[in-house]
Enzyme design. Structure first.
Site, PDB file in Angstrom:
ATOM      1  N   ASP A  30      22.471  22.817 -12.888  1.00  0.00           N
ATOM      2  CA  ASP A  30      21.052  22.599 -12.590  1.00  0.00           C
ATOM      3  C   ASP A  30      20.388  23.971 -12.503  1.00  0.00           C
ATOM      4  O   ASP A  30      20.989  24.916 -11.998  1.00  0.00           O
ATOM      5  CB  ASP A  30      20.916  21.851 -11.253  1.00  0.00           C
ATOM      6  CG  ASP A  30      19.594  21.123 -11.124  1.00  0.00           C
ATOM      7  OD1 ASP A  30      19.607  19.893 -10.984  1.00  0.00           O
ATOM      8  OD2 ASP A  30      18.529  21.795 -11.169  1.00  0.00           O
ATOM      9  N   ASN A  31      19.159  24.057 -13.015  1.00  0.00           N
ATOM     10  CA  ASN A  31      18.464  25.358 -12.898  1.00  0.00           C
ATOM     11  C   ASN A  31      17.493  25.379 -11.717  1.00  0.00           C
ATOM     12  O   ASN A  31      16.773  26.344 -11.518  1.00  0.00           O
ATOM     13  CB  ASN A  31      17.747  25.723 -14.202  1.00  0.00           C
ATOM     14  CG  ASN A  31      16.631  24.751 -14.543  1.00  0.00           C
ATOM     15  OD1 ASN A  31      16.302  23.865 -13.753  1.00  0.00           O
ATOM     16  ND2 ASN A  31      16.042  24.917 -15.710  1.00  0.00           N
ATOM     17  N   GLY A  35      14.854  20.444  -9.315  1.00  0.00           N
ATOM     18  CA  GLY A  35      15.870  20.009  -8.344  1.00  0.00           C
ATOM     19  C   GLY A  35      15.789  20.892  -7.110  1.00  0.00           C
ATOM     20  O   GLY A  35      15.074  21.898  -7.093  1.00  0.00           O
ATOM     21  N   ALA A  73      19.102  15.995 -16.524  1.00  0.00           N
ATOM     22  CA  ALA A  73      18.185  17.147 -16.424  1.00  0.00           C
ATOM     23  C   ALA A  73      17.067  17.025 -17.451  1.00  0.00           C
ATOM     24  O   ALA A  73      17.304  17.175 -18.646  1.00  0.00           O
ATOM     25  CB  ALA A  73      18.978  18.427 -16.663  1.00  0.00           C
ATOM     26  N   TYR A 140       6.696  12.314 -23.319  1.00  0.00           N
ATOM     27  CA  TYR A 140       7.881  12.091 -22.481  1.00  0.00           C
ATOM     28  C   TYR A 140       8.756  10.987 -23.086  1.00  0.00           C
ATOM     29  O   TYR A 140       9.954  11.190 -23.359  1.00  0.00           O
ATOM     30  CB  TYR A 140       7.457  11.744 -21.051  1.00  0.00           C
ATOM     31  CG  TYR A 140       8.597  11.220 -20.211  1.00  0.00           C
ATOM     32  CD1 TYR A 140       9.748  11.984 -20.024  1.00  0.00           C
ATOM     33  CD2 TYR A 140       8.541   9.952 -19.622  1.00  0.00           C
ATOM     34  CE1 TYR A 140      10.808  11.490 -19.276  1.00  0.00           C
ATOM     35  CE2 TYR A 140       9.592   9.467 -18.872  1.00  0.00           C
ATOM     36  CZ  TYR A 140      10.734  10.234 -18.710  1.00  0.00           C
ATOM     37  OH  TYR A 140      11.788   9.754 -17.973  1.00  0.00           O
ATOM     38  N   LEU A 189       4.230   6.102  -6.907  1.00  0.00           N
ATOM     39  CA  LEU A 189       3.509   5.236  -5.968  1.00  0.00           C
ATOM     40  C   LEU A 189       4.170   5.153  -4.588  1.00  0.00           C
ATOM     41  O   LEU A 189       3.506   5.391  -3.570  1.00  0.00           O
ATOM     42  CB  LEU A 189       3.387   3.828  -6.580  1.00  0.00           C
ATOM     43  CG  LEU A 189       2.658   2.812  -5.702  1.00  0.00           C
ATOM     44  CD1 LEU A 189       1.205   3.219  -5.474  1.00  0.00           C
ATOM     45  CD2 LEU A 189       2.730   1.421  -6.337  1.00  0.00           C
ATOM     46  N   GLY A 284      -2.769   5.726 -19.971  1.00  0.00           N
ATOM     47  CA  GLY A 284      -1.376   5.561 -20.422  1.00  0.00           C
ATOM     48  C   GLY A 284      -0.564   4.545 -19.639  1.00  0.00           C
ATOM     49  O   GLY A 284       0.616   4.365 -19.913  1.00  0.00           O
TER      50      GLY A 284
END
Ligand code: UDP
Length: 328
Positions: A30-31, A35, A73, A140, A189, A284
């Site tokens: 993980d960078n 995170g 990730a 995405y 939400l 969207g």
């Protein structure tokens, strides 16, 4: 067996690490851009670095005897992906391609991929199955679908098997209350409503009241993060046992709840009442997204354990514990 969890310091990754520990050895890559160190599990080995960094991957695949990669990730905000598509194509597509190249180079051939309901776009059906057309409407969703296509291609020519898991609305926190959802900025939400009920936000905005739904607000399928986590382990073990290979599964509860329903249950769980502002639609947002998860139930015996109220109770426990407001 050792599993490499890319994104193990993130929300869904950290909950999956919790379920893996005790059964498997875990290495986390993980960078820490989205995170958090406080989500890292003490029983896992942590390697800080970028997914797209070939030297980091060479080192990890040489140092550890990795049997499979669980890949969480990614950047995952729809709105941000529209504003900054190249960030999504670089981080979600390019970096994953490097990871896949390095897996193949080092002979690591099992891959569990975090995908999303956003791959379906605006579906023409209310109960989405894996057969429903994919037609993502934002970068995405497109970035995730691109990797799905790449996985299908490479599995034909390399010693490589994968399972794609398309999540609906991940929610809730680990029942211990030790880890939970944390995004900055928060856009989801349930955390927003709970933060408001804890006094951290003045009000809640409901995005759109004129959808074609019974109460006019959007309907979503909320699924507990530990249920998602367990699906990854079943998918991996399914590959190992020859039950599944190169397959795609939805992960949801199969029940839809409106934005108003969510606010009502959050009020009930917290015993507090919300200040609500009715606002315009958020660009969207499809009106209704509800998953059929029959396929994974039938093929892998996965069954969600948490109902909506329990999901919100677990989230409330986590948010109450981590709230920066002390006078509530
Ligand atoms: N939503 C809302 N107010 C908020 C955040 C979200 O009304 O402050 C709505 C959003 O428009 C969507 C639903 O809640 O209909 C779930 O949104 P979320 O961002 O949690 O997940 P998404 O479905 O976009 O992945």
């Amino acid at each position: 067996m050792t599993i490499l969890v890319c994104g193990g310091a993130g929300y869904i990754g950290s909950h999956t690490v919790k379920e893996l520990i005790g059964k498997y050895e875990v290495v986390i890559l993980d960078n820490l851009t989205t995170g958090y160190p406080f989500l890292l599990d003490d029983n896992a080995v942590f390697e800080e670095g970028n997914l797209g960094d070939e030297a980091v991957l060479d080192r990890i695949f040489t140092k550890y005897d990795i049997d499979a990669v669980f890949h969480f990730a990614a950047n995952s905000l729809v709105g941000e992906s529209v504003q900054n598509p190249l960030k999504y194509y670089r981080n979600n597509v390019n970096a994953t391609v490097v990871l896949l190249e390095k897996m193949i180079e080092h002979g690591v051939g099992k891959f569990i991929f975090s995908s999303t309901a956003a791959t379906y776009g605006i579906p023409d059906t209310e109960l989405i199955t894996e057969e429903t057309n994919t037609n993502p409407i934002n970068p995405y969703g497109k970035s995730k679908l691109m990797i799905e296509d790449i996985l299908a291609d490479i599995s034909k020519v390399h010693n490589f098997e994968y399972v794609v898991l398309r999540y609906f609305n991940a929610a809730g926190a680990h029942i211990s209350g030790d880890i939970g959802e944390s995004h900055d900025p928060e856009t989801h939400l349930i955390p927003i409503v709970l933060q408001h009920l804890l006094g951290e936000r003045e009000k809640i905005s409901v995005f759109g009241t004129d959808y074609e739904t019974p109460d006019g607000t959007c309907i979503r399928d909320y699924i507990h993060v530990t249920d998602l986590a367990n699906a990854h382990i079943l998918a991996y073990e399914g590959i190992v046992n020859g039950k599944v290979s190169n397959d795609v599964f939805n992960l949801g509860n199969g029940a839809g709840y409106s934005v108003n329903d969510i606010i009502d249950i959050c009020e009930k769980v917290s015993g507090k009442s919300a200040v609500i502002e009715y606002a315009d639609r958020r660009p969207g947002d499809p009106a209704v997204l509800v998953a059929s998860s029959r396929k994974i139930e039938e093929k892998l015996g996965w069954k969600p354990q948490f109902k909506l109220e329990e999901i919100i109770e677990s989230a409330w426990k986590w948010h109450s514990k981590t709230s920066n407001v002390t006078n509530v």
